[in-house]
Write a protein that holds these residues in place. Structure first.
Motif, PDB file in Angstrom:
ATOM      1  N   TYR A  84       0.824  -1.207   0.000  1.00 16.97           N
ATOM      2  CA  TYR A  84       0.000   0.000   0.000  1.00 16.97           C
ATOM      3  C   TYR A  84       0.866   1.268   0.000  1.00 16.97           C
ATOM      4  CZ  TYR A  84      -3.207   3.485   2.053  1.00 16.97           C
ATOM      5  OH  TYR A  84      -3.947   4.616   2.324  1.00 16.97           O
ATOM      6  N   LEU A  85       0.710   2.069  -1.013  1.00 17.40           N
ATOM      7  CA  LEU A  85       1.382   3.374  -1.173  1.00 17.40           C
ATOM      8  C   LEU A  85       2.902   3.256  -1.327  1.00 17.40           C
ATOM      9  CD1 LEU A  85      -0.580   5.750   1.256  1.00 17.40           C
ATOM     10  CD2 LEU A  85      -0.786   5.559  -1.216  1.00 17.40           C
ATOM     11  N   ALA A  86       3.395   2.062  -1.655  1.00 13.91           N
ATOM     12  CA  ALA A  86       4.843   1.869  -1.746  1.00 13.91           C
ATOM     13  C   ALA A  86       5.408   2.277  -3.096  1.00 13.91           C
ATOM     14  CB  ALA A  86       5.200   0.416  -1.451  1.00 13.91           C
ATOM     15  N   GLY A  87       4.577   2.776  -3.983  1.00 13.77           N
ATOM     16  CA  GLY A  87       5.087   3.266  -5.259  1.00 13.77           C
ATOM     17  C   GLY A  87       5.139   2.185  -6.315  1.00 13.77           C
ATOM     18  N   ALA A  88       4.950   2.599  -7.556  1.00 19.39           N
ATOM     19  CA  ALA A  88       4.994   1.671  -8.692  1.00 19.39           C
ATOM     20  C   ALA A  88       6.245   1.974  -9.508  1.00 19.39           C
ATOM     21  CB  ALA A  88       3.748   1.828  -9.558  1.00 19.39           C
ATOM     22  N   ASP A  89       7.002   0.927  -9.806  1.00 21.65           N
ATOM     23  CA  ASP A  89       8.267   1.130 -10.523  1.00 21.65           C
ATOM     24  C   ASP A  89       8.056   1.739 -11.897  1.00 21.65           C
ATOM     25  OD1 ASP A  89      10.158   0.069  -8.639  1.00 21.65           O
ATOM     26  OD2 ASP A  89       9.239  -1.876  -9.020  1.00 21.65           O
ATOM     27  N   CYS A  90       7.014   1.299 -12.563  1.00 23.59           N
ATOM     28  CA  CYS A  90       6.786   1.778 -13.925  1.00 23.59           C
ATOM     29  C   CYS A  90       5.314   2.125 -14.077  1.00 23.59           C
ATOM     30  CB  CYS A  90       7.216   0.708 -14.930  1.00 23.59           C
ATOM     31  SG  CYS A  90       7.457   1.362 -16.591  1.00 23.59           S
ATOM     32  N   PHE A  91       4.926   3.153 -13.393  1.00 26.62           N
ATOM     33  CA  PHE A  91       3.530   3.575 -13.395  1.00 26.62           C
ATOM     34  C   PHE A  91       3.112   4.022 -14.794  1.00 26.62           C
ATOM     35  CE2 PHE A  91       0.701   7.320 -12.913  1.00 26.62           C
ATOM     36  CZ  PHE A  91      -0.435   6.624 -12.536  1.00 26.62           C
ATOM     37  N   VAL A  92       3.996   4.705 -15.468  1.00 28.03           N
ATOM     38  CA  VAL A  92       3.764   5.069 -16.860  1.00 28.03           C
ATOM     39  C   VAL A  92       4.860   4.404 -17.694  1.00 28.03           C
ATOM     40  CG1 VAL A  92       3.716   6.941 -18.555  1.00 28.03           C
ATOM     41  CG2 VAL A  92       2.735   7.288 -16.278  1.00 28.03           C
ATOM     42  N   ARG A  93       4.452   3.633 -18.692  1.00 26.72           N
ATOM     43  CA  ARG A  93       5.432   2.981 -19.556  1.00 26.72           C
ATOM     44  C   ARG A  93       5.195   3.445 -20.989  1.00 26.72           C
ATOM     45  NH1 ARG A  93       8.308  -1.647 -18.843  1.00 26.72           N
ATOM     46  NH2 ARG A  93       6.943  -2.352 -17.159  1.00 26.72           N
ATOM     47  N   LEU A  94       6.196   4.045 -21.562  1.00 29.71           N
ATOM     48  CA  LEU A  94       6.098   4.476 -22.954  1.00 29.71           C
ATOM     49  C   LEU A  94       6.365   3.283 -23.879  1.00 29.71           C
ATOM     50  CD1 LEU A  94       7.924   7.925 -22.798  1.00 29.71           C
ATOM     51  CD2 LEU A  94       5.495   7.423 -22.523  1.00 29.71           C
ATOM     52  N   PRO A  95       5.936   3.378 -25.123  1.00 34.99           N
ATOM     53  CA  PRO A  95       6.143   2.251 -26.046  1.00 34.99           C
ATOM     54  C   PRO A  95       7.598   1.809 -26.165  1.00 34.99           C
ATOM     55  CG  PRO A  95       4.593   3.801 -26.984  1.00 34.99           C
ATOM     56  CD  PRO A  95       5.120   4.444 -25.743  1.00 34.99           C
ATOM     57  N   ASN A  96       8.509   2.742 -25.974  1.00 29.74           N
ATOM     58  CA  ASN A  96       9.927   2.354 -26.079  1.00 29.74           C
ATOM     59  C   ASN A  96      10.471   1.769 -24.779  1.00 29.74           C
ATOM     60  OD1 ASN A  96      10.172   4.520 -24.391  1.00 29.74           O
ATOM     61  ND2 ASN A  96      11.583   5.682 -25.673  1.00 29.74           N
ATOM     62  N   GLY A  97       9.599   1.615 -23.807  1.00 28.42           N
ATOM     63  CA  GLY A  97      10.018   1.022 -22.540  1.00 28.42           C
ATOM     64  C   GLY A  97      10.401   2.015 -21.473  1.00 28.42           C
ATOM     65  N   ASP A  98      10.489   3.277 -21.822  1.00 28.87           N
ATOM     66  CA  ASP A  98      10.815   4.289 -20.818  1.00 28.87           C
ATOM     67  C   ASP A  98       9.756   4.301 -19.724  1.00 28.87           C
ATOM     68  OD1 ASP A  98      13.128   5.056 -22.023  1.00 28.87           O
ATOM     69  OD2 ASP A  98      12.355   6.920 -22.881  1.00 28.87           O
ATOM     70  N   CYS A  99      10.215   4.453 -18.501  1.00 30.39           N
ATOM     71  CA  CYS A  99       9.298   4.380 -17.359  1.00 30.39           C
ATOM     72  C   CYS A  99       9.301   5.659 -16.522  1.00 30.39           C
ATOM     73  CB  CYS A  99       9.693   3.223 -16.439  1.00 30.39           C
ATOM     74  SG  CYS A  99       9.169   1.606 -17.021  1.00 30.39           S
ATOM     75  N   LEU A 100       8.139   5.917 -15.987  1.00 26.82           N
ATOM     76  CA  LEU A 100       7.980   6.922 -14.934  1.00 26.82           C
ATOM     77  C   LEU A 100       7.340   6.199 -13.754  1.00 26.82           C
ATOM     78  CD1 LEU A 100       7.906   9.891 -13.838  1.00 26.82           C
ATOM     79  CD2 LEU A 100       5.609  10.049 -14.838  1.00 26.82           C
ATOM     80  N   GLY A 101       8.046   6.173 -12.638  1.00 27.00           N
ATOM     81  CA  GLY A 101       7.496   5.516 -11.458  1.00 27.00           C
ATOM     82  C   GLY A 101       6.677   6.478 -10.628  1.00 27.00           C
ATOM     83  N   SER A 102       5.848   5.915  -9.763  1.00 32.26           N
ATOM     84  CA  SER A 102       5.199   6.746  -8.740  1.00 32.26           C
ATOM     85  C   SER A 102       5.965   6.519  -7.443  1.00 32.26           C
ATOM     86  CB  SER A 102       3.727   6.376  -8.586  1.00 32.26           C
ATOM     87  OG  SER A 102       3.564   5.020  -8.211  1.00 32.26           O
ATOM     88  N   ARG A 103       6.061   7.540  -6.625  1.00 28.66           N
ATOM     89  CA  ARG A 103       6.978   7.496  -5.482  1.00 28.66           C
ATOM     90  C   ARG A 103       6.429   6.635  -4.348  1.00 28.66           C
ATOM     91  NH1 ARG A 103      11.644   8.628  -7.375  1.00 28.66           N
ATOM     92  NH2 ARG A 103      12.199   8.305  -5.195  1.00 28.66           N
TER      93      ARG A 103
END
Lengths: 337, 342
Positions: A84-103
Motif C-alpha cells: 500500500y502506497l509503496a510506489g509503482a516502478d513503472c507507473f507510466v510505460r512508454l512504447p519504447n520502454g521508458d518508465c515513470l514511477g510513482s513514489r
C-alpha cells in the motif's frame, strides 16, 4: 515532454466534482461528519480537526485517490495490499520502454520517512521533490497543480496520515530522461475554475463539491482535456468537458473521460444529482451500465467509500457546471450491471 | 585509527568528576520557545559586543577534523550549548542537541567576513530548528539575514544559500548540526584546535560533562584504515555523507552510504566501502556497466567523475560549490588507486 495521453497509460485516478469560493481559506466544509470521523471533519471547539489522521486517511484513500497511482498492482491489475502506497516502478510505460514511477509514500527510508513535513507538502502542492541531484520537478501526471489549492488544514491531515503508513522498503528507479522537466507545472488558477451557475438551487452544496473536485480531489484533472506541453496542463477553456483518453491494459476500447458539464445533449444536463451519486457510490450510470476504469468509482473504487454527504456535494457541483458542448465518443462500455 | 592511550586522559578526568563535585550543572529543563525572527547576526547571541567582534560568554569555537569544501573559503565555527544542558549522545553517531543550542559557521575570503550561517534548536519537535544565513555588510559591522540568499557576496564568487535550501544538506542529520559530532571532534585536528582556542573537542566535551553518554575507551572514533584511506573516507564523510546516508536527501533515489559511523571496524567493514567499491550505479545516468568505485582505477570510477563536474545538475555536491576541489579529489583518487584491482 509534453503532457499527453501516453503519460496516462496506467493512470487510474479521478473523482467527481464540487464548487466553492475563490479563496482556499474560505472553503465551506461538509455539514455532516461521517461515522468514522474521517469525512470533511467538523472542527472541535478549538477549531482543530476532530481526528487529523482519520481525515487524512479519508482524503488520501477516497478523495485524492492517492493509492490508485502509488500502490503497485499485480499482473491482474489489482493493488497489492501489502505494498500500500509503496510506489509503482513503472507507473507510466512508454512504447519504447521508458518508465515513470510513482513514489514510495510509506514511512520507510526509501519513502517519506526522512522527509520533513515541509518537504512532503512541497511535493504535494508544488511538485518539487528533493532528489539526489537537488530539487526535481515532478511530472504532472501527479496532480500537484490541483492539490496546490488544498486547504492548509487538509494538507496537514494528509501529511499526518502519511506519517502513519506502515513502512515498505521499495526504492523507485530514476525516471527516464524524457520525463525530466525544467520546472513544475503551474498551479491551477482557481479563478478560472467554473463556479456554479448563478441560479443553481443548492449553491452551498455545490461550493463544497467544487472544493472536493478541484482542490482536494482530482475530478478536474481527468475530466478536462490536457494540453500538450502547456505549463497549465489542462485546457482552461474546457473545464469538465471531458475528452481525455486513457489507455488501460485489458480493456477492449479506449476509455475517454466524459463531459460532465450541464449540456443537455453531450454532457450530464439530463442527469439528476442522484444519478451522479449513483455513479460515484455504486459505479453504475443512469442507464445501468458499468463505468470503465480508470474511473475509480463503485464499491471497489476509491470514490465508492466517499461519504454520502461528500458524494452529494460533488454531484451538486457537477450539476451546477455551465454547459459546454463536447460530444464524447463512448469508446469503452461495460455491460449492464 | 582508535583513540590512543594518551588521548584517554579526559576519561580519567571524567571518572574523577563523577566521584566528586560535578564539573558542570546537571541537565536541566530547557523549554521550547518561539521560533526566532532574526534580522541580523548581532541579534543571535554570537557576540558579547558586535562592534568589536568579542564573542558572548557561552560561545566556544570548534574545528572538525574533516571539512566541507567551500570553494576555498576560510571558515570559523562556534557553538553555544545552553548552560546546564547536555548533548544526548546515547546514539554516538547521531547526537541530539539540547533546546537552545546554537551553532554558527562563518565564511571569509582574504580576511573579509562574507557570510555567517546559524542553526538553532528552539523546540522539541523534529523540525524545530531555525536555519538561515546572514550576509555581512561592506563595513563589516554586522550581517543581515538573507532569506533568499545572495549571490556573489561583497563582489566575491561566494554565494549565500537561500533559507529553503538549508534542509537539503542538514535535514539528513536529525540534530541538523553536521560538523559537531563524535567522529569530527575526536581526531588530532579537532583536538589541537580546541586546545589552542579553548574550544570544544570530544575529550573536552566529555571532561566538561557535556555528553549524556561519555565515549567508551575502546571505541573507534576516527575513520579506519591507513592514512590514505582514513583521509579519503573522512573527506567523503564530511563532503557527501550528510546526503548519502539512510536519513539523507538522496536515500530514496540511491542507497549509497558515504557517511561513517564510529565503531565501524576496518575500512572494508564500513557501509561506505560496501556501498561503493565495485557497486553499480543506481541513479546517475551513465554508460551501462559503470561502477561507483572501480578498485585501483580512479579515472573510471563514477564517484570521481561526479566530483569533477561543476555546473550541470550532475555535479557533486549539488549545492554550495562552483569550483572543483582538486585536493579532495586527489585524496579520494589515492584511496581508490590503493585498492586491489578486481
Amino acid at each position: 515532454m509534453p503532457v499527453s495521453k501516453l503519460t496516462f497509460l496506467l493512470l487510474s485516478t479521478s473523482l467527481l466534482a464540487g464548487l466553492a469560493c475563490e479563496d482556499k481559506d474560505v472553503i465551506v466544509p461538509a455539514t455532516e461528519n461521517p461515522e468514522d470521523g474521517a469525512g470533511t471533519g467538523d472542527p472541535d471547539s478549538e477549531g482543530t480537526p476532530v481526528d487529523l489522521v482519520a481525515r487524512g486517511q479519508y482524503l488520501v484513500d477516497h478523495v485524492a485517490a492517492c493509492p490508485d497511482c502509488h500502490t503497485p498492482r499485480n499482473e491482474m491489475g489489482a493493488p497489492i495490499p501489502e505494498q500500500y502506497l509503496a510506489g509503482a516502478d513503472c507507473f507510466v510505460r512508454l512504447p519504447n520502454g521508458d518508465c515513470l514511477g510513482s513514489r514510495n509514500l510509506t514511512n520507510h527510508e526509501t519513502g517519506l520517512a526522512n522527509r520533513t513535513d515541509a518537504e512532503i507538502k512541497r511535493m504535494i502542492t508544488d511538485g518539487v521533490r528533493p532528489a539526489a541531484t537537488g530539487d526535481e520537478a515532478l511530472f504532472p501526471v501527479m496532480p500537484y497543480y490541483v492539490f496546490h489549492n488544498m486547504t492548509d488544514q487538509d494538507l496537514d491531515a494528509v501529511v499526518a496520515y502519511l506519517r502513519t503508513v506502515p513502512p515498505v522498503e521499495h526504492a523507485i528507479q530514476r525516471r527516464a530522461a524524457v520525463f525530466d522537466l525544467p520546472a513544475p507545472a503551474a498551479p491551477l488558477d482557481l479563478s478560472s475554475v467554473p463556479l456554479p451557475l448563478p441560479d443553481y438551487a443548492n449553491p452551498e452544496a455545490a461550493a463544497r463539491g467544487r472544493y472536493l473536485a478541484t482542490q482536494a480531489g482530482v475530478c478536474v484533472e481527468c475530466h478536462t482535456k490536457h494540453l500538450m506541453g502547456d505549463p497549465k496542463v489542462v485546457d482552461y477553456a474546457s473545464f469538465f468537458a471531458g475528452g481525455e483518453e486513457f489507455a488501460v491494459p485489458g480493456l477492449p476500447g479506449t476509455p475517454v473521460s466524459k463531459n460532465l458539464t450541464s449540456d443537455a445533449e453531450t454532457g450530464l444536463g439530463e442527469w439528476t444529482v442522484d444519478d451522479i451519486v449513483k455513479v460515484i457510490k455504486q459505479g453504475i450510470d443512469k442507464h445501468g451500465d458499468g463505468i470503465c476504469p480508470p474511473m475509480p468509482v463503485g464499491p471497489r473504487g476509491a470514490f465508492g467509500d466517499m461519504t454520502a454527504e461528500d458524494a452529494l456535494d460533488v454531484a451538486h457541483y457537477i450539476k451546477s457546471l455551465p454547459p459546454l458542448v463536447n460530444k464524447i465518443e463512448d469508446l469503452c462500455a461495460l455491460p449492464p450491471m | 585509527m582508535r583513540l590512543l592511550p594518551g588521548h584517554g586522559l579526559w576519561l580519567v578526568g571524567l571518572a574523577l568528576a563523577c566521584g566528586g563535585e560535578p564539573a558542570s550543572p546537571p541537565p536541566g529543563p530547557h523549554e521550547p520557545y518561539a521560533r526566532p525572527e532574526y534580522q541580523a547576526l548581532s541579534e543571535t547571541g554570537l557576540y558579547a559586543d558586535p562592534a568589536s567582534g568579542k564573542l558572548a560568554g557561552g560561545v566556544r569555537p570548534f574545528a572538525p577534523s574533516f571539512v566541507l569544501w567551500s570553494d576555498g573559503a576560510e571558515k570559523q565555527r562556534w557553538i553555544e550549548l545552553p548552560a546546564g544542558a547536555q548533548i544526548d549522545t546515547s546514539d554516538m553517531n547521531r547526537w541530539s542537541f539540547p533546546i537552545g543550542t546554537r551553532v554558527w559557521k562563518q565564511f571569509s575570503l582574504d580576511g573579509t567576513a562574507l557570510e555567517t550561517r546559524l542553526i538553532e534548536r528552539y523546540g522539541s519537535e523534529p523540525d524545530d530548528y531555525w536555519m538561515g544565513s546572514f550576509v555581512w555588510n561592506e563595513d563589516q559591522s554586522d550581517a543581515l539575514f538573507a532569506a533568499a540568499g545572495q549571490e556573489d557576496v561583497l563582489g566575491t564568487p561566494h554565494d549565500a544559500p537561500p533559507q529553503e535550501k538549508c534542509g537539503a544538506c542538514h535535514n539528513g542529520e536529525p540534530g541538523r548540526i553536521i560538523g559537531f559530532s563524535a567522529l569530527q571532534l575526536a581526531g588530532d585536528v579537532a583536538r589541537a584546535a580546541a586546545d589552542e582556542q579553548d574550544g570544544w573537542s570530544l575529550p573536552r566535551l566529555a571532561e566538561a560533562q557535556q555528553l549524556t553518554a561519555p565515549p567508551a575507551t575502546d571505541s573507534q572514533y576516527t575513520p579506519p584504515g591507513d592514512a590514505v584511506t582514513a583521509d579519503a573516507l573522512g573527506y567523503l564523510h564530511a563532503n557527501c555523507g550528510h546526503c548519502h546516508n539512510p536519513r539523507g536527501t538522496s536515500w530514496p533515489d540511491t542507497q549509497m552510504v558515504l557517511r561513517l559511523d564510529v565503531d565501524s571496524g576496518s575500512a572494508e567493514d564500513t557501509r561506505l566501502y560496501g556501498s561503493v567499491v565495485g557497486k553499480m550505479l543506481q541513479y546517475y545516468r551513465a554508460e551501462a556497466g559503470t561502477l561507483r568505485v572501480v578498485p585501483h582505477d580512479p579515472e573510471n570510477s563514477a564517484l570521481i567523475q561526479r566530483m569533477q563536474v561543476r555546473g550541470p545538475k550532475e555535479q557533486m555536491p549539488p549545492l554550495a560549490t562552483e569550483e572543483v576541489d582538486s585536493d579532495g579529489i586527489t585524496k579520494v583518487k589515492e584511496w581508490i588507486a590503493s585498492l586491489p584491482a578486481l
